[in-house]
Motif scaffolding. Structure first.
Motif, PDB file in Angstrom:
ATOM      1  N   THR A 185       0.822  -1.216   0.000  1.00 34.89           N
ATOM      2  CA  THR A 185       0.000   0.000   0.000  1.00 34.89           C
ATOM      3  C   THR A 185       0.854   1.264   0.000  1.00 34.89           C
ATOM      4  O   THR A 185       0.312   2.365  -0.128  1.00 34.89           O
ATOM      5  N   ARG A 186       2.169   1.115   0.133  1.00 29.64           N
ATOM      6  CA  ARG A 186       3.073   2.261   0.127  1.00 29.64           C
ATOM      7  C   ARG A 186       3.577   2.545  -1.282  1.00 29.64           C
ATOM      8  O   ARG A 186       3.884   1.608  -2.033  1.00 29.64           O
ATOM      9  N   PRO A 187       3.681   3.809  -1.660  1.00 27.67           N
ATOM     10  CA  PRO A 187       4.253   4.134  -2.975  1.00 27.67           C
ATOM     11  C   PRO A 187       5.686   3.615  -3.077  1.00 27.67           C
ATOM     12  O   PRO A 187       6.452   3.645  -2.109  1.00 27.67           O
ATOM     13  N   GLY A 188       6.025   3.105  -4.238  1.00 25.89           N
ATOM     14  CA  GLY A 188       7.393   2.640  -4.463  1.00 25.89           C
ATOM     15  C   GLY A 188       7.714   1.277  -3.880  1.00 25.89           C
ATOM     16  O   GLY A 188       8.885   0.905  -3.784  1.00 25.89           O
ATOM     17  N   TRP A 189       6.683   0.497  -3.552  1.00 26.11           N
ATOM     18  CA  TRP A 189       6.965  -0.800  -2.944  1.00 26.11           C
ATOM     19  C   TRP A 189       7.683  -1.744  -3.901  1.00 26.11           C
ATOM     20  O   TRP A 189       8.488  -2.585  -3.462  1.00 26.11           O
ATOM     21  N   ALA A 190       7.435  -1.606  -5.198  1.00 27.39           N
ATOM     22  CA  ALA A 190       8.119  -2.470  -6.163  1.00 27.39           C
ATOM     23  C   ALA A 190       9.624  -2.215  -6.146  1.00 27.39           C
ATOM     24  O   ALA A 190      10.433  -3.149  -6.280  1.00 27.39           O
ATOM     25  N   VAL A 205       8.806 -16.104 -10.006  1.00 30.65           N
ATOM     26  CA  VAL A 205       7.419 -16.563  -9.892  1.00 30.65           C
ATOM     27  C   VAL A 205       6.665 -15.621  -8.959  1.00 30.65           C
ATOM     28  O   VAL A 205       7.174 -15.241  -7.902  1.00 30.65           O
ATOM     29  N   VAL A 206       5.482 -15.221  -9.379  1.00 24.75           N
ATOM     30  CA  VAL A 206       4.599 -14.386  -8.569  1.00 24.75           C
ATOM     31  C   VAL A 206       3.364 -15.193  -8.199  1.00 24.75           C
ATOM     32  O   VAL A 206       2.742 -15.821  -9.065  1.00 24.75           O
ATOM     33  N   PHE A 207       3.014 -15.186  -6.913  1.00 24.20           N
ATOM     34  CA  PHE A 207       1.743 -15.715  -6.444  1.00 24.20           C
ATOM     35  C   PHE A 207       0.849 -14.508  -6.161  1.00 24.20           C
ATOM     36  O   PHE A 207       1.081 -13.761  -5.211  1.00 24.20           O
ATOM     37  N   ASP A 208      -0.176 -14.305  -6.980  1.00 24.11           N
ATOM     38  CA  ASP A 208      -0.982 -13.088  -6.872  1.00 24.11           C
ATOM     39  C   ASP A 208      -2.387 -13.387  -6.390  1.00 24.11           C
ATOM     40  O   ASP A 208      -3.152 -14.082  -7.051  1.00 24.11           O
ATOM     41  N   ARG A 209      -2.719 -12.813  -5.235  1.00 23.97           N
ATOM     42  CA  ARG A 209      -4.054 -12.930  -4.663  1.00 23.97           C
ATOM     43  C   ARG A 209      -4.778 -11.585  -4.646  1.00 23.97           C
ATOM     44  O   ARG A 209      -5.970 -11.516  -4.366  1.00 23.97           O
ATOM     45  N   VAL A 210      -4.060 -10.490  -4.984  1.00 20.40           N
ATOM     46  CA  VAL A 210      -4.601  -9.144  -4.817  1.00 20.40           C
ATOM     47  C   VAL A 210      -5.232  -8.614  -6.096  1.00 20.40           C
ATOM     48  O   VAL A 210      -6.322  -8.059  -6.095  1.00 20.40           O
ATOM     49  N   GLY A 211      -4.545  -8.780  -7.240  1.00 14.98           N
ATOM     50  CA  GLY A 211      -5.050  -8.227  -8.486  1.00 14.98           C
ATOM     51  C   GLY A 211      -4.930  -6.715  -8.512  1.00 14.98           C
ATOM     52  O   GLY A 211      -4.199  -6.105  -7.728  1.00 14.98           O
ATOM     53  N   GLY A 212      -5.649  -6.082  -9.440  1.00 11.09           N
ATOM     54  CA  GLY A 212      -5.646  -4.628  -9.538  1.00 11.09           C
ATOM     55  C   GLY A 212      -4.257  -4.059  -9.783  1.00 11.09           C
ATOM     56  O   GLY A 212      -3.409  -4.675 -10.441  1.00 11.09           O
ATOM     57  N   GLU A 213      -4.018  -2.854  -9.253  1.00 11.84           N
ATOM     58  CA  GLU A 213      -2.733  -2.186  -9.467  1.00 11.84           C
ATOM     59  C   GLU A 213      -1.580  -2.949  -8.823  1.00 11.84           C
ATOM     60  O   GLU A 213      -0.482  -3.019  -9.394  1.00 11.84           O
ATOM     61  N   ALA A 214      -1.813  -3.517  -7.641  1.00 15.60           N
ATOM     62  CA  ALA A 214      -0.741  -4.264  -6.970  1.00 15.60           C
ATOM     63  C   ALA A 214      -0.354  -5.493  -7.778  1.00 15.60           C
ATOM     64  O   ALA A 214       0.833  -5.828  -7.914  1.00 15.60           O
ATOM     65  N   GLY A 215      -1.349  -6.191  -8.330  1.00 16.93           N
ATOM     66  CA  GLY A 215      -1.048  -7.356  -9.151  1.00 16.93           C
ATOM     67  C   GLY A 215      -0.278  -6.988 -10.394  1.00 16.93           C
ATOM     68  O   GLY A 215       0.646  -7.703 -10.803  1.00 16.93           O
ATOM     69  N   ARG A 216      -0.645  -5.863 -11.001  1.00 14.59           N
ATOM     70  CA  ARG A 216       0.069  -5.411 -12.194  1.00 14.59           C
ATOM     71  C   ARG A 216       1.514  -5.067 -11.864  1.00 14.59           C
ATOM     72  O   ARG A 216       2.442  -5.426 -12.611  1.00 14.59           O
TER      73      ARG A 216
END
Length: 317
Positions: A185-190, A205-216
């Motif tokens: 939820t913090r800017p720049g987490w990537a 490998v990414v395990f994605d449960r969130v989707g949306g902007e975080a998943g992208r």
């Protein structure tokens, strides 16, 4: 004026069924969405009311239908009832072939965690096909499935970065053994993920449960040849990508729930058996999974929490 809920008659087991005196029931994010009447987080249409939610129960067999062996009476069991099938109650019925007998050393709460969430986690891991040299990024890493993925990946020798929403969740991800944990939820987490990996290492490998902007953002962290494994979208929208996104970095993408995990060796029951066996052996530490679920009804919490049965409605505190 608040009207008390009507009392339903005690269920009667039919041929080949037992009745279970419920001692614990699983609570998931999908159950809270049902209670709220919201459909954006449901993988199926909102059912018509009235309904009694609850998909997983553990307890003691207290009644037998025709054709059921007497040895089931008094046995501690756990079972998955299906999508919406009256688990939030003092009594539930189920066919004997869907039951799992529990050893005395395995708690009802641990069994509930494994028969549903543990099964799902093993199915997701089967799709991902992790290798020891992988670098995994787990979103929603403080959730029910997420905590199990973090622990299982670390046990397999994989480097793991967990992403979760909020400081206390990030701390929980670290407690599960992740090599690094970030707040998505913090800017720049990537960028924090890239810095944590260092040395030119990339997520494989990414395990994605969130989707949306975080998943992208998680998708864009994958290196060449990486795998993107989706198992839900708690944000309300799936991660968006195109065939061109996959082609440019030679990525693969898979949705790991539904028929995909049902095709795992042994099917869904095989996954449940494995999950329960691992819990009995003490792997993974399901206490953390149980603790992780305490905030599920606030939505700030993760995907599930085992609840004690009790009281008039069969749902404990």
């Amino acid at each position: 004026m608040t009207l008390p809920p009507p009392l339903a008659p005690d269920p009667v087991p039919g041929p080949g069924q037992v009745r279970i005196a419920v001692r614990a029931a699983g609570v998931h994010l999908v159950d809270t969405a049902l209670q709220a009447g919201t459909s954006d987080k449901l993988p199926f249409p909102v059912p018509e009311l009235p309904i009694t939610p609850g998909r997983e129960v553990a307890g003691v067999v207290d009644g037998l239908g025709d054709g059921v062996a007497d040895e089931w009476l008094g046995r501690r069991v756990v079972t998955h009832l299906g999508l919406v099938n009256a688990g939030y109650a003092e009594l539930a019925v189920r066919e004997t072939e869907a039951l799992f007998a529990l050893p005395d050393a395995l708690s009802y709460e641990a069994a509930i965690a494994m028969v549903g969430t543990g099964r799902m986690a093993l199915g997701v891991l089967h799709v991902a096909a992790l290798e020891p040299d992988d670098v995994a990024l787990v979103t929603a890493a403080a959730g029910g499935i997420g905590t199990l993925l973090v622990q299982a990946a670390r046990n397999a020798g994989v480097s793991v970065v967990g992403a979760a929403g909020g400081p206390w969740k990030v701390a929980r991800v670290r407690s599960c053994g992740a090599d690094a944990a970030v707040d998505y939820t913090r800017p720049g987490w990537a960028d924090e993920v890239r810095a944590a990996l260092g040395g030119g290492r990339e997520v494989s490998v990414v395990f994605d449960r969130v989707g949306g902007e975080a998943g992208r953002a998680a998708l864009e962290l994958l290196g060449c040849g990486g795998r993107f494994v989706m198992y839900g979208w708690s944000s309300g929208t799936p991660t968006e990508f195109t065939a061109k996104d996959l082609q440019e970095n030679l990525l693969t993408a898979a949705y790991a729930l539904g028929p995909r995990i049902a095709r795992a060796p042994g099917g869904l029951r095989g996954l449940q058996e494995r999950a329960l066996a691992e819990a009995h052996r003490g792997l993974p530490p399901v206490q953390r999974l149980s603790e992780a679920g305490r905030g599920v009804a606030r939505r700030a919490g993760p995907a599930r929490v085992p609840g004690r049965a009790g009281g008039a409605d069969g749902v404990g505190p």
